[in-house]
Design a protein around this motif. Sequence first.
Motif, short mmCIF file in Angstrom:
data_model
loop_
_atom_site.label_atom_id
_atom_site.label_comp_id
_atom_site.label_asym_id
_atom_site.label_seq_id
_atom_site.Cartn_x
_atom_site.Cartn_y
_atom_site.Cartn_z
N ASN A 195 0.82 -1.21 0.00
CA ASN A 195 0.00 0.00 0.00
C ASN A 195 0.86 1.26 0.00
O ASN A 195 1.63 1.50 0.92
N ASN A 196 0.70 2.11 -1.04
CA ASN A 196 1.52 3.32 -1.11
C ASN A 196 1.03 4.42 -0.15
O ASN A 196 1.68 5.44 0.01
N LYS A 197 -0.09 4.21 0.50
CA LYS A 197 -0.60 5.16 1.49
C LYS A 197 0.03 4.93 2.86
O LYS A 197 -0.18 5.68 3.79
N LYS A 198 0.79 3.84 2.99
CA LYS A 198 1.40 3.49 4.28
C LYS A 198 2.88 3.86 4.29
O LYS A 198 3.54 3.85 3.26
N THR A 199 3.38 4.13 5.48
CA THR A 199 4.81 4.33 5.65
C THR A 199 5.45 2.97 5.94
O THR A 199 4.72 1.99 6.17
N ILE A 200 6.76 2.94 5.97
CA ILE A 200 7.43 1.68 6.31
C ILE A 200 7.08 1.28 7.73
O ILE A 200 6.87 0.11 8.03
N ALA A 201 6.98 2.28 8.63
CA ALA A 201 6.61 1.99 10.02
C ALA A 201 5.20 1.42 10.12
O ALA A 201 4.90 0.63 11.01
N GLU A 202 4.33 1.78 9.18
CA GLU A 202 2.96 1.26 9.18
C GLU A 202 2.85 -0.08 8.46
O GLU A 202 1.77 -0.65 8.40
#
Length: 144
Positions: free
Chosen positions: A24-31
């Motif tokens: 998902n490109n809406k997420k960060t790596i932390a997410e």
Amino acid sequence: MASAAARSPAEQDRFICIYPAYLNNKKTIAEGRRIPISKAVENPTATEIQDVCSAVGLNVFLEKNKMYSREWNRDAQYRGRVRVQLKQEDGSLCLVQFPSRKSVMLYAAEMIPKLKTRTQKTGGGDQSLQQGEGSKKGKGKKKK
């Protein structure tokens, strides 16, 4: 622990897991995103990942009620996990083009935008998003 290593890679609980959050490109790596944003997809679903992987010939099954632990949103859209078989019983790869879990994730992210459901949704989806944004702006102005 030794018994887990001795089990066959063809058993379903030895398949790799792919959650939609990984792509998902809406997420960060932390997410939970696991691939570069440039290659990621907007809000992929587990069924889309399953469709893409099964179309290329991978042994895949979908677990609809599983949730990614870092996913705070409990909507049905974000539910699901896809299990993919990478190795056969003798330990050899099922498909040579997918030697790792990352290769499967990158392939899925590349192919999901090309799905028929995606190309149809984006045409109608943009209009509804624009309408939604307009109404939100209007509501904001009325509150002030």
